[in-house]
Design an enzyme around this catalytic site. Structure first.
Site, PDB file in Angstrom:
ATOM      1  NE  ARG A  45      -3.825   0.135   0.475  1.00  0.00           N
ATOM      2  CZ  ARG A  45      -4.589  -0.268  -0.557  1.00  0.00           C
ATOM      3  NH1 ARG A  45      -4.534   0.349  -1.727  1.00  0.00           N
ATOM      4  NH2 ARG A  45      -5.397  -1.293  -0.414  1.00  0.00           N
TER       5      ARG A  45
ATOM      6  CD  GLN B 254      -9.136  -3.656  -7.442  1.00  0.00           C
ATOM      7  OE1 GLN B 254     -10.214  -3.819  -8.003  1.00  0.00           O
ATOM      8  NE2 GLN B 254      -8.901  -2.621  -6.669  1.00  0.00           N
TER       9      GLN B 254
ATOM     10  NE  ARG C 175      -2.432  -5.166  -6.669  1.00  0.00           N
ATOM     11  CZ  ARG C 175      -3.349  -4.467  -6.044  1.00  0.00           C
ATOM     12  NH1 ARG C 175      -3.077  -3.251  -5.616  1.00  0.00           N
ATOM     13  NH2 ARG C 175      -4.549  -4.967  -5.823  1.00  0.00           N
TER      14      ARG C 175
ATOM     15  CG  HIS D  23      -1.848   2.012  -8.068  1.00  0.00           C
ATOM     16  ND1 HIS D  23      -1.920   2.973  -7.087  1.00  0.00           N
ATOM     17  CD2 HIS D  23      -3.074   1.459  -8.136  1.00  0.00           C
ATOM     18  CE1 HIS D  23      -3.141   2.983  -6.585  1.00  0.00           C
ATOM     19  NE2 HIS D  23      -3.861   2.073  -7.213  1.00  0.00           N
TER      20      HIS D  23
ATOM     21  CG  ASP E 175     -11.215   5.352  -8.339  1.00  0.00           C
ATOM     22  OD1 ASP E 175     -10.341   5.386  -9.221  1.00  0.00           O
ATOM     23  OD2 ASP E 175     -11.625   4.298  -7.806  1.00  0.00           O
TER      24      ASP E 175
ATOM     25  CD  GLU F  35      -3.582   4.887  -9.674  1.00  0.00           C
ATOM     26  OE1 GLU F  35      -4.016   3.937 -10.346  1.00  0.00           O
ATOM     27  OE2 GLU F  35      -4.143   5.272  -8.628  1.00  0.00           O
TER      28      GLU F  35
HETATM   29  O1  LIG Z   1      -6.897  -1.343  -3.057  1.00  0.00           O
HETATM   30  P1  LIG Z   1      -6.196  -1.534  -4.376  1.00  0.00           P
HETATM   31  O2  LIG Z   1      -6.505  -2.860  -5.029  1.00  0.00           O
HETATM   32  O3  LIG Z   1      -4.714  -1.300  -4.251  1.00  0.00           O
HETATM   33  O4  LIG Z   1      -6.758  -0.418  -5.344  1.00  0.00           O
HETATM   34  C1  LIG Z   1      -6.683   0.917  -5.007  1.00  0.00           C
HETATM   35  C2  LIG Z   1      -7.346   1.797  -6.083  1.00  0.00           C
HETATM   36  O5  LIG Z   1      -6.578   1.722  -7.266  1.00  0.00           O
HETATM   37  C3  LIG Z   1      -6.990   2.647  -8.275  1.00  0.00           C
HETATM   38  O6  LIG Z   1      -6.138   2.533  -9.367  1.00  0.00           O
HETATM   39  C4  LIG Z   1      -8.405   2.306  -8.680  1.00  0.00           C
HETATM   40  O7  LIG Z   1      -8.862   3.211  -9.676  1.00  0.00           O
HETATM   41  C5  LIG Z   1      -9.305   2.341  -7.470  1.00  0.00           C
HETATM   42  O8  LIG Z   1     -10.623   1.984  -7.850  1.00  0.00           O
HETATM   43  C6  LIG Z   1      -8.786   1.410  -6.386  1.00  0.00           C
HETATM   44  O9  LIG Z   1      -9.600   1.522  -5.239  1.00  0.00           O
END
Ligand SMILES: O=P(O)(O)OC[C@H]1O[C@@H](O)[C@H](O)[C@@H](O)[C@@H]1O
Length: 315
Positions: free
Chosen positions: A73, A97, A102, A184, A229, A289
């Site tokens: 994070r 997701q 990553r 990201h 977002d 990003e």
């Molecule tokens: O919690 P994650 O999987 O790292 O994603 C964080 C955010 O990443 C962003 O790139 C997305 O557009 C968001 O929708 C998402 O909440």
């Protein structure tokens, strides 16, 4: 993986000190003679620190997991081969997701002097670190979910006034595949209420906070005043700038990419994320990003795609 990618050794300098590179406990750290440094975890090839003129430019949550149990994070997680939750009717549908890059452990391929003319400080003043991930190194789950033969090389170049991160995607198989990619990046800011982003004026975006509706940004600059977002696509300008108190802090320059996501979870979303600390950390970060996330990039057998960013610090 294919070891044919062999970066050349650092060019010996006839003048002055050289950048130093060392690896320890699953991370590689490069430092320039100026003291600027970059730190990359093998887990996700996640850049977790970039210091320029004594100042950290990346935000990493105090509760980020750095042990490989969860994507980091903060820093610069690499999103590949899908952005967001994958669509049900696509070859990536069984992936988590943001894909597997990553949360896979990458290989450190070595260091070299920068060949990039795009960072003002190339040659002996810059150092490039290469990381690789191929299908053979994926977890069994990821291999099963996305059974394509690919090779990724991620190059992180630290220069005197910037950082460059480039992802090279190669299709090593006999059939084509489709992918999305995104860097990201969590940029660290002093105070989000005094931050503005320029370079997105007139660009079209999908607002994920507003039920994925499509809008066009009417103002030249964007302030972050709540959960944000936005997925901007086909941006005409190549640079998104981050300003603090009206002063230019960072230029984020897209290289062979035309999309960018702007994300800040704000109060409620930050509370809901177990690995987001401190809870008011949303005041000190903004994600800009760069990527290719509008539809899919199709890569034919044997073909290569390369895209990334150059970030220039103005402090
Ligand atoms: O919690 P994650 O999987 O790292 O994603 C964080 C955010 O990443 C962003 O790139 C997305 O557009 C968001 O929708 C998402 O909440």
């Amino acid at each position: 993986m294919d070891r044919s990618h062999k970066p050349s050794a650092l060019t010996p300098s006839t003048t002055g000190p050289q950048p130093s590179v060392h690896s320890e406990q699953g991370r590689v750290i490069a430092t320039l003679p100026t003291g600027d440094s970059v730190e990359v975890l093998l887990y996700g090839a996640t850049v977790v620190s970039w210091k320029h003129n004594g100042r950290e430019n990346l935000w990493v949550s105090k509760a980020a997991k750095l042990d490989g149990s969860k994507p980091v994070r903060g820093g610069v997680p690499v999103v590949f081969p899908c952005f967001g939750p994958p669509p049900k009717d696509h070859a990536t549908s069984a992936l988590p997701q943001h894909g597997f890059a990553r949360n896979s452990t990458w290989q450190y391929l070595g260091k070299s002097s920068s060949e990039s003319g795009k960072l003002a400080s190339g040659g002996d003043d810059a150092v490039k670190l290469d990381f690789g991930l191929s299908s053979a190194e994926l977890s069994e789950d990821a291999k099963k979910a996305w059974p394509y033969d690919f090779g990724l090389v991620y190059s992180v170049t630290l220069g005197k006034d910037g950082l460059q991160t480039m992802l090279n995607v190669q299709n090593k198989g006999k059939e084509s595949f489709e992918f999305q990619m995104l860097l990201h990046t969590y940029f660290k800011v002093d105070d989000i209420s005094k931050v503005s982003l320029t370079g997105l004026g007139s660009a079209t975006y999908v607002d994920k906070v507003l039920n994925a509706t499509t809008h066009t940004q009417s103002t030249p600059s964007l302030s972050i005043t709540g959960e944000t977002d936005r997925v901007y696509t086909a941006i005409k300008q190549d640079t998104t700038s981050i300003l603090q108190d009206g002063k230019l802090r960072l230029d984020v320059i897209r290289d062979n990419l035309v999309d960018s996501v702007v994300w800040n979870p704000w109060i409620e979303k930050a509370k809901g994320m177990g690995d987001f600390e401190p809870k008011d950390g949303y005041k000190n970060m903004v994600c800009v990003e760069v990527g290719a996330v509008d539809g899919w990039q199709k890569l034919e057998a044997g073909d290569t795609f390369e895209g990334g960013m150059i970030v220039k610090s103005h402090l």
